[in-house]
Scaffold this motif. Sequence first.
Motif, PDB file in Angstrom:
ATOM      1  N   GLY A   1     -25.420   9.635  64.918  1.00 61.01           N
ATOM      2  CA  GLY A   1     -24.878   8.682  65.890  1.00 61.01           C
ATOM      3  C   GLY A   1     -23.372   8.550  65.817  1.00 61.01           C
TER       4      GLY A   1
ATOM      5  N   HIS B   1     -22.998   3.919  68.761  1.00 68.84           N
ATOM      6  CA  HIS B   1     -24.320   3.973  68.135  1.00 68.84           C
ATOM      7  C   HIS B   1     -24.332   3.030  66.940  1.00 68.84           C
TER       8      HIS B   1
ATOM      9  N   THR C   1     -26.824   2.381  64.293  1.00 65.46           N
ATOM     10  CA  THR C   1     -28.089   2.840  63.725  1.00 65.46           C
ATOM     11  C   THR C   1     -28.568   1.821  62.704  1.00 65.46           C
TER      12      THR C   1
ATOM     13  N   ALA D   1     -31.819   2.642  66.918  1.00 65.43           N
ATOM     14  CA  ALA D   1     -30.399   2.475  67.204  1.00 65.43           C
ATOM     15  C   ALA D   1     -30.233   1.682  68.488  1.00 65.43           C
TER      16      ALA D   1
END
Length: 164
Positions: free
Chosen positions: A23, A82, A84, A104
């Motif tokens: 990510g 992102h 996560t 995410a």
Amino acid sequence: MKGQDLQYVLDWIAVQELVAEYGQAIDFGKDTGDWSRWVNCFTPKLVADYTRLFGGEPITLAREEMGKLGSDALAPYTRVQHATANTVRTHFKNATEAQVMAYADVGHFFSLNGVPQEWTLVIRYTHDVEKTSEGWKIRKVLLDPIHHRGNLLGAEFVRGKRLV
């Protein structure tokens, strides 16, 4: 693999880092145009299954092609982020193969008539990973959208719609 041995712990940490890098490297690629970090997350050949979001069929491609795939998919957005979750679950099949599930929240940011907009997608990623001479790498990625919120035009962008 035994949960108590040192190699298990080292592999578990490496897989956690790989999932976080996946990510972060997308965000870095979008910000800088340098997709090499993201490309480096994958085995030389991989399966990308984004069908639950885009439709179609899973695709098999060389990792070098992933940079263009990411760049093209995120072209309408000014930024992405992102986030996560740290609740990544890893199931080791053996010493060199594992399946990893991670959630995410992915914020997609864009402007509409000068007004900042956001479309956020909650995703479950399932990664089939393998231990290679380069370390742990993703050989298959499955993106499963769970929920979304924000301006739904962002969802249309990810499916290819563009403003005239």
